[in-house]
Design a protein around this motif. Structure first.
Motif, PDB file in Angstrom:
ATOM      1  N   MET A   1       0.835  -1.204   0.000  1.00  0.00           N
ATOM      2  CA  MET A   1       0.000   0.000   0.000  1.00  0.00           C
ATOM      3  C   MET A   1       0.872   1.257   0.000  1.00  0.00           C
ATOM      4  N   GLN A   2       1.974   1.181   0.771  1.00  0.00           N
ATOM      5  CA  GLN A   2       2.896   2.336   0.802  1.00  0.00           C
ATOM      6  C   GLN A   2       3.475   2.599  -0.588  1.00  0.00           C
ATOM      7  N   LYS A   3       3.832   1.499  -1.268  1.00  0.00           N
ATOM      8  CA  LYS A   3       4.394   1.646  -2.610  1.00  0.00           C
ATOM      9  C   LYS A   3       3.328   2.210  -3.561  1.00  0.00           C
ATOM     10  N   GLU A   4       2.090   1.672  -3.437  1.00  0.00           N
ATOM     11  CA  GLU A   4       0.972   2.153  -4.249  1.00  0.00           C
ATOM     12  C   GLU A   4       0.782   3.667  -4.014  1.00  0.00           C
ATOM     13  N   CYS A   5       0.842   4.064  -2.739  1.00  0.00           N
ATOM     14  CA  CYS A   5       0.639   5.485  -2.411  1.00  0.00           C
ATOM     15  C   CYS A   5       1.748   6.354  -2.985  1.00  0.00           C
ATOM     16  N   ARG A   6       2.965   5.814  -3.048  1.00  0.00           N
ATOM     17  CA  ARG A   6       4.068   6.608  -3.633  1.00  0.00           C
ATOM     18  C   ARG A   6       3.811   6.844  -5.125  1.00  0.00           C
ATOM     19  N   ILE A   7       3.276   5.799  -5.790  1.00  0.00           N
ATOM     20  CA  ILE A   7       2.973   5.959  -7.215  1.00  0.00           C
ATOM     21  C   ILE A   7       1.806   6.950  -7.407  1.00  0.00           C
ATOM     22  N   ILE A   8       0.815   6.835  -6.522  1.00  0.00           N
ATOM     23  CA  ILE A   8      -0.334   7.755  -6.588  1.00  0.00           C
ATOM     24  C   ILE A   8       0.140   9.201  -6.393  1.00  0.00           C
ATOM     25  N   GLU A   9       1.078   9.380  -5.477  1.00  0.00           N
ATOM     26  CA  GLU A   9       1.613  10.726  -5.230  1.00  0.00           C
ATOM     27  C   GLU A   9       2.313  11.260  -6.493  1.00  0.00           C
ATOM     28  N   ALA A  10       3.079  10.366  -7.136  1.00  0.00           N
ATOM     29  CA  ALA A  10       3.757  10.767  -8.378  1.00  0.00           C
ATOM     30  C   ALA A  10       2.728  11.116  -9.458  1.00  0.00           C
TER      31      ALA A  10
ATOM     32  N   GLN B   1       3.528   0.770 -13.523  1.00  0.00           N
ATOM     33  CA  GLN B   1       4.067   0.430 -12.200  1.00  0.00           C
ATOM     34  C   GLN B   1       2.948   0.053 -11.229  1.00  0.00           C
ATOM     35  N   LEU B   2       1.859   0.822 -11.313  1.00  0.00           N
ATOM     36  CA  LEU B   2       0.716   0.574 -10.440  1.00  0.00           C
ATOM     37  C   LEU B   2       0.111  -0.800 -10.765  1.00  0.00           C
ATOM     38  N   ALA B   3       0.043  -1.123 -12.049  1.00  0.00           N
ATOM     39  CA  ALA B   3      -0.518  -2.414 -12.474  1.00  0.00           C
ATOM     40  C   ALA B   3       0.355  -3.557 -11.955  1.00  0.00           C
ATOM     41  N   GLU B   4       1.682  -3.353 -11.972  1.00  0.00           N
ATOM     42  CA  GLU B   4       2.595  -4.390 -11.446  1.00  0.00           C
ATOM     43  C   GLU B   4       2.350  -4.621  -9.961  1.00  0.00           C
ATOM     44  N   GLU B   5       2.242  -3.525  -9.211  1.00  0.00           N
ATOM     45  CA  GLU B   5       1.956  -3.624  -7.786  1.00  0.00           C
ATOM     46  C   GLU B   5       0.675  -4.416  -7.562  1.00  0.00           C
ATOM     47  N   TYR B   6      -0.319  -4.066  -8.376  1.00  0.00           N
ATOM     48  CA  TYR B   6      -1.611  -4.716  -8.253  1.00  0.00           C
ATOM     49  C   TYR B   6      -1.493  -6.216  -8.515  1.00  0.00           C
TER      50      TYR B   6
END
Lengths: 176, 176
Positions: A21-30, A118-123
């Motif tokens: 989730m933290q990684k997802e949030c970093r991408i969302i911030e970007a 990147q978000l899709a990979e996280e998912y």
């Protein structure tokens, strides 16, 4: 498996999900930093001809109202994020496809495409198999470009405006 | 008028026409410098979406072949230049009309519009009333945007490519 390990494995799983989730949030911030109103206006409106539209599938026009309706139908937040991510990945690829490499919006659109990748990979890593069946159906239709789906001509900025509004709805609480 | 003045007035008129032609050639040179292949490619192709077209009247697609045909019909060079000037002024205004002020091709297109305006002024001052009747008819149709004329969707770069090829045909001899 011995039962004694269960709390430990649960703890590891929770830690893993939190890190994801933290990684997802970093991408969302970007994404937020790249999708400011000023940038959407510049790259998706000023740099396109007046009244220019991109053809998308009806399901690719994903607005805040759609999310509210799906929440009322108890569709999970995870499924809604997957829907938003899948739809906007396709939308961005469609905008990118009308641009030559030297168009002044090309690099901006490419950057957005990469962030969605990147978000899709996280998912893919953490959330597979937990998606609402109806949402999965819509996503498959969007991904396969189902010929039966009706098309809509939408200005690129309007598509990214939808993207940002829904992003805010889905992530403003969990990525404060 | 006394006949003794006639040669003097003729001499003054010839001088005036020569000065006008020199001015016309200076504007043509400025147009040439702005309409290089590199600039047409950049501003009219790279900075537009792929397959983007502008709707123009059938008569606004003025190609080198049209000029050759009109020359065969003994249409005067003056009339041909007037036709080229009038058609391309309209074409450029149509391209300019699809651009917002912050589009990266806006200023370039504006500069071209201004050069064509200057050329039209020169024309108005020295060449009025000498235009072939058929050419005058076509120009009036182009200027009034006659609803009866069929429309064509043409990429902006193709329109400027036509403009340059015909410019070369009409001015390469007289503006060496």
């Amino acid at each position: 498996m011995q039962w004694g390990y269960a709390p430990f494995l649960y703890f590891v799983a929770v830690l893993g999900l939190e890190a994801a989730m933290q990684k997802e949030c970093r991408i969302i911030e970007a994404l937020q930093n790249k999708l400011t109103y000023r940038q959407r206006l510049q790259y998706m409106k000023h740099y396109f001809p007046i009244n220019y539209t991109v053809n998308v599938q009806f399901e690719e026009v994903l607005k805040a109202a759609n999310i509210t309706r799906l929440r009322d139908q108890n569709v999970s937040e995870l499924s809604l994020r997957y829907l938003w991510l899948s739809v906007n990945s396709q939308v961005l690829l469609k905008i990118w496809a009308v641009l030559l490499e030297r168009h002044p919006s090309w690099e901006y659109t490419q950057d957005l495409c990469h962030l969605f990748e990147q978000l899709a990979e996280e998912y893919e890593n953490y959330n597979q198999g937990n998606v609402d069946a109806n949402v999965q159906g819509v996503v498959e239709q969007v991904l396969t470009g189902d010929a039966g789906s009706s098309q809509k001509a939408v200005p690129p900025k309007a598509l990214l405006d939808n993207c940002v509004k829904v992003m805010w709805l889905l992530y403003s609480e969990s990525c404060k």
